[in-house]
Design a protein around this motif. Structure first.
Motif, PDB file in Angstrom:
ATOM      1  N   LEU A 236     -23.319   9.716 -36.306  1.00  0.00           N
ATOM      2  CA  LEU A 236     -23.231  10.210 -37.685  1.00  0.00           C
ATOM      3  C   LEU A 236     -22.691   9.116 -38.611  1.00  0.00           C
ATOM      4  O   LEU A 236     -21.951   8.223 -38.164  1.00  0.00           O
ATOM      5  N   PRO A 237     -23.028   9.197 -39.900  1.00  0.00           N
ATOM      6  CA  PRO A 237     -22.473   8.242 -40.854  1.00  0.00           C
ATOM      7  C   PRO A 237     -20.945   8.218 -40.761  1.00  0.00           C
ATOM      8  O   PRO A 237     -20.305   9.275 -40.748  1.00  0.00           O
ATOM      9  N   GLY A 238     -20.394   7.030 -40.723  1.00  0.00           N
ATOM     10  CA  GLY A 238     -18.944   6.864 -40.593  1.00  0.00           C
ATOM     11  C   GLY A 238     -18.472   6.692 -39.154  1.00  0.00           C
ATOM     12  O   GLY A 238     -17.339   6.271 -38.935  1.00  0.00           O
ATOM     13  N   ASP A 239     -19.326   7.000 -38.183  1.00  0.00           N
ATOM     14  CA  ASP A 239     -18.928   6.780 -36.784  1.00  0.00           C
ATOM     15  C   ASP A 239     -18.665   5.291 -36.544  1.00  0.00           C
ATOM     16  O   ASP A 239     -19.307   4.427 -37.139  1.00  0.00           O
ATOM     17  N   ILE A 240     -17.715   5.034 -35.653  1.00  0.00           N
ATOM     18  CA  ILE A 240     -17.276   3.661 -35.390  1.00  0.00           C
ATOM     19  C   ILE A 240     -17.681   3.285 -33.966  1.00  0.00           C
ATOM     20  O   ILE A 240     -17.380   4.019 -33.021  1.00  0.00           O
ATOM     21  N   ILE A 241     -18.384   2.157 -33.844  1.00  0.00           N
ATOM     22  CA  ILE A 241     -18.816   1.672 -32.535  1.00  0.00           C
ATOM     23  C   ILE A 241     -18.123   0.338 -32.289  1.00  0.00           C
ATOM     24  O   ILE A 241     -18.280  -0.606 -33.065  1.00  0.00           O
ATOM     25  N   SER A 242     -17.352   0.256 -31.213  1.00  0.00           N
ATOM     26  CA  SER A 242     -16.603  -0.961 -30.922  1.00  0.00           C
ATOM     27  C   SER A 242     -17.308  -1.703 -29.798  1.00  0.00           C
ATOM     28  O   SER A 242     -17.635  -1.119 -28.762  1.00  0.00           O
ATOM     29  N   THR A 243     -17.574  -3.004 -30.016  1.00  0.00           N
ATOM     30  CA  THR A 243     -18.577  -3.710 -29.207  1.00  0.00           C
ATOM     31  C   THR A 243     -18.040  -4.398 -27.955  1.00  0.00           C
ATOM     32  O   THR A 243     -18.782  -5.092 -27.270  1.00  0.00           O
ATOM     33  N   GLY A 244     -16.742  -4.215 -27.659  1.00  0.00           N
ATOM     34  CA  GLY A 244     -16.195  -4.834 -26.442  1.00  0.00           C
ATOM     35  C   GLY A 244     -15.328  -6.041 -26.766  1.00  0.00           C
ATOM     36  O   GLY A 244     -15.354  -6.550 -27.883  1.00  0.00           O
ATOM     37  N   THR A 245     -14.564  -6.461 -25.775  1.00  0.00           N
ATOM     38  CA  THR A 245     -13.566  -7.515 -26.019  1.00  0.00           C
ATOM     39  C   THR A 245     -13.870  -8.763 -25.200  1.00  0.00           C
ATOM     40  O   THR A 245     -14.396  -8.664 -24.079  1.00  0.00           O
ATOM     41  N   PRO A 246     -13.551  -9.952 -25.750  1.00  0.00           N
ATOM     42  CA  PRO A 246     -13.724 -11.188 -24.977  1.00  0.00           C
ATOM     43  C   PRO A 246     -12.592 -11.367 -23.966  1.00  0.00           C
ATOM     44  O   PRO A 246     -11.651 -10.572 -23.915  1.00  0.00           O
ATOM     45  N   ALA A 247     -12.672 -12.414 -23.180  1.00  0.00           N
ATOM     46  CA  ALA A 247     -11.653 -12.697 -22.162  1.00  0.00           C
ATOM     47  C   ALA A 247     -10.285 -12.931 -22.803  1.00  0.00           C
ATOM     48  O   ALA A 247     -10.182 -13.269 -23.979  1.00  0.00           O
ATOM     49  N   GLY A 248      -9.236 -12.732 -21.992  1.00  0.00           N
ATOM     50  CA  GLY A 248      -7.871 -13.022 -22.443  1.00  0.00           C
ATOM     51  C   GLY A 248      -6.992 -11.800 -22.593  1.00  0.00           C
ATOM     52  O   GLY A 248      -5.943 -11.867 -23.220  1.00  0.00           O
ATOM     53  N   VAL A 249      -7.409 -10.666 -21.997  1.00  0.00           N
ATOM     54  CA  VAL A 249      -6.541  -9.478 -22.040  1.00  0.00           C
ATOM     55  C   VAL A 249      -5.420  -9.642 -21.006  1.00  0.00           C
ATOM     56  O   VAL A 249      -5.514 -10.452 -20.077  1.00  0.00           O
ATOM     57  N   GLY A 250      -4.363  -8.836 -21.170  1.00  0.00           N
ATOM     58  CA  GLY A 250      -3.197  -8.944 -20.286  1.00  0.00           C
ATOM     59  C   GLY A 250      -3.531  -8.695 -18.829  1.00  0.00           C
ATOM     60  O   GLY A 250      -2.966  -9.329 -17.925  1.00  0.00           O
ATOM     61  N   LEU A 251      -4.485  -7.783 -18.596  1.00  0.00           N
ATOM     62  CA  LEU A 251      -4.918  -7.454 -17.232  1.00  0.00           C
ATOM     63  C   LEU A 251      -5.467  -8.674 -16.507  1.00  0.00           C
ATOM     64  O   LEU A 251      -5.390  -8.768 -15.278  1.00  0.00           O
ATOM     65  N   GLY A 252      -6.033  -9.615 -17.258  1.00  0.00           N
ATOM     66  CA  GLY A 252      -6.699 -10.771 -16.649  1.00  0.00           C
ATOM     67  C   GLY A 252      -5.751 -11.883 -16.217  1.00  0.00           C
ATOM     68  O   GLY A 252      -6.173 -12.825 -15.556  1.00  0.00           O
ATOM     69  N   PHE A 253      -4.478 -11.800 -16.627  1.00  0.00           N
ATOM     70  CA  PHE A 253      -3.526 -12.840 -16.230  1.00  0.00           C
ATOM     71  C   PHE A 253      -3.064 -12.622 -14.790  1.00  0.00           C
ATOM     72  O   PHE A 253      -3.136 -11.509 -14.274  1.00  0.00           O
ATOM     73  N   ASN A 254      -2.611 -13.692 -14.152  1.00  0.00           N
ATOM     74  CA  ASN A 254      -2.089 -13.599 -12.788  1.00  0.00           C
ATOM     75  C   ASN A 254      -0.667 -14.148 -12.757  1.00  0.00           C
ATOM     76  O   ASN A 254      -0.480 -15.348 -12.819  1.00  0.00           O
ATOM     77  N   PRO A 255       0.360 -13.298 -12.660  1.00  0.00           N
ATOM     78  CA  PRO A 255       0.279 -11.833 -12.657  1.00  0.00           C
ATOM     79  C   PRO A 255      -0.047 -11.297 -14.055  1.00  0.00           C
ATOM     80  O   PRO A 255       0.143 -12.016 -15.036  1.00  0.00           O
ATOM     81  N   PRO A 256      -0.529 -10.028 -14.131  1.00  0.00           N
ATOM     82  CA  PRO A 256      -0.866  -9.443 -15.439  1.00  0.00           C
ATOM     83  C   PRO A 256       0.333  -9.418 -16.390  1.00  0.00           C
ATOM     84  O   PRO A 256       1.488  -9.396 -15.946  1.00  0.00           O
ATOM     85  N   VAL A 257       0.040  -9.440 -17.678  1.00  0.00           N
ATOM     86  CA  VAL A 257       1.061  -9.414 -18.730  1.00  0.00           C
ATOM     87  C   VAL A 257       0.780  -8.197 -19.603  1.00  0.00           C
ATOM     88  O   VAL A 257      -0.352  -8.034 -20.059  1.00  0.00           O
ATOM     89  N   TYR A 258       1.776  -7.356 -19.822  1.00  0.00           N
ATOM     90  CA  TYR A 258       1.546  -6.178 -20.663  1.00  0.00           C
ATOM     91  C   TYR A 258       2.512  -6.145 -21.832  1.00  0.00           C
ATOM     92  O   TYR A 258       3.520  -6.871 -21.841  1.00  0.00           O
TER      93      TYR A 258
END
Ligand code: ZN
Length: 285
Positions: A236-258
């Motif tokens: 519908l008009p006004g709906d928001i579509i978010s296209t995904g995130t590039p690398a570098g999230v906290g989950l991806g660190f070793n160990p993870p960072v939150y």
């Protein structure tokens, strides 16, 4: 045009951002809601600005800025849409877009705090390019999909990884917590962004660069995503579509960072402005 909404949460009024200043258009426009986008509101706003721009009241500096879209019927997100991000999460490159829903009650302003949910230990960040639907879309061909886009905005798809990945079922549990969708500062209309698939997007935590990507790395682009989504649901008009995130999230660190209370998250996308959230502990409200 750069559309903003300003004022107390839940009582925002529409405005525009022009040359570094914010102006109130609530004398001409009710709000940037489904009706606005569905009934030529963007064109009407452009015409109104061409006639009355000089007489618009300026919004006081320091006024709260809210999400630039009022009451979208849904936020649909795409998972693992950058190859390097899929790799850092140990997930295979998807053959078809991965969809999940983000609760609209998660929506918050671009400079509002992000609250770590009750019992959370893995709250994470995700800078994303979001696009906003301009007209009702059902079974749309990719070749015509851009006709259905009103514009773009910056989104931090805040995510709780334990809720998302370790508690069973779909990802939605870790995506819809209150304050998990800082959106804005602006909805930038489609005409202002020559190529949405060549925008740098970045995110810092406590001034340290964590994500630094470009939308030219998207696996599925905006027309493909809009067409694909419209096979499964009406947008519908006004709906928001978010296209995904590039690398570098906290989950991806070793160990993870939150994230923890006191952290400061800043993010931005070329042409779409920047946002900043202070991270705070859970508190009943
Ligand atoms: Zn995401």
């Amino acid at each position: 045009m750069k559309l903003i909404r300003f004022g107390e949460a839940g009582k925002e009024k529409p405005g525009v951002h022009i040359a570094g200043k914010n102006y109130d258009v609530s004398g001409f426009i009710k709000d940037y809601d489904e009706f606005f986008f569905a009934h030529g509101g963007v064109q009407h706003l452009g015409w109104m600005l061409s006639q009355h721009e000089a007489m618009l009241p300026e919004i006081p500096a320091g006024a709260r800025i809210g999400c630039p879209v009022a009451n979208p019927s849904k936020i649909v997100c795409i998972g693992l849409n950058y190859a390097k991000h899929a790799k850092e999460t140990n997930a295979p490159i998807p053959k078809e877009p991965i969809l999940f829903m983000k609760s609209t009650t998660a929506i918050t302003g671009p400079y509002d705090p992000v609250m770590i949910p009750k019992n959370s230990v893995k709250t994470d960040w995700e800078v994303e390019l979001a696009f906003v639907i301009g007209k009702k879309a059902s079974y749309v061909e990719a070749s015509e999909a851009m006709d259905y886009v009103a514009g773009y905005c910056l989104h931090n798809d805040v995510s709780e990884r334990e809720f998302q990945l370790e508690r069973g079922g779909t990802w939605d549990k870790g995506k819809g917590c209150d304050t998990f969708a800082p959106l804005g500062p602006w909805l930038v209309t489609k005409d202002e962004i020559a190529n949405p698939h060549a925008l740098r997007l970045w995110l810092k935590v406590n001034d340290q660069m964590m994500q630094d990507g470009n939308t030219d790395d998207l696996i599925f682009n905006i027309p493909q995503l809009l067409s694909y989504l419209s096979q499964f649901m009406t947008l519908l008009p006004g709906d928001i579509i978010s296209t995904g995130t590039p690398a570098g999230v906290g989950l991806g660190f070793n160990p993870p960072v939150y994230l923890k209370p006191g952290d400061v998250v800043e993010l931005g996308i070329d042409g779409l402005g920047t946002s900043r959230q202070n991270v705070i502990a859970y508190a009943r409200h």
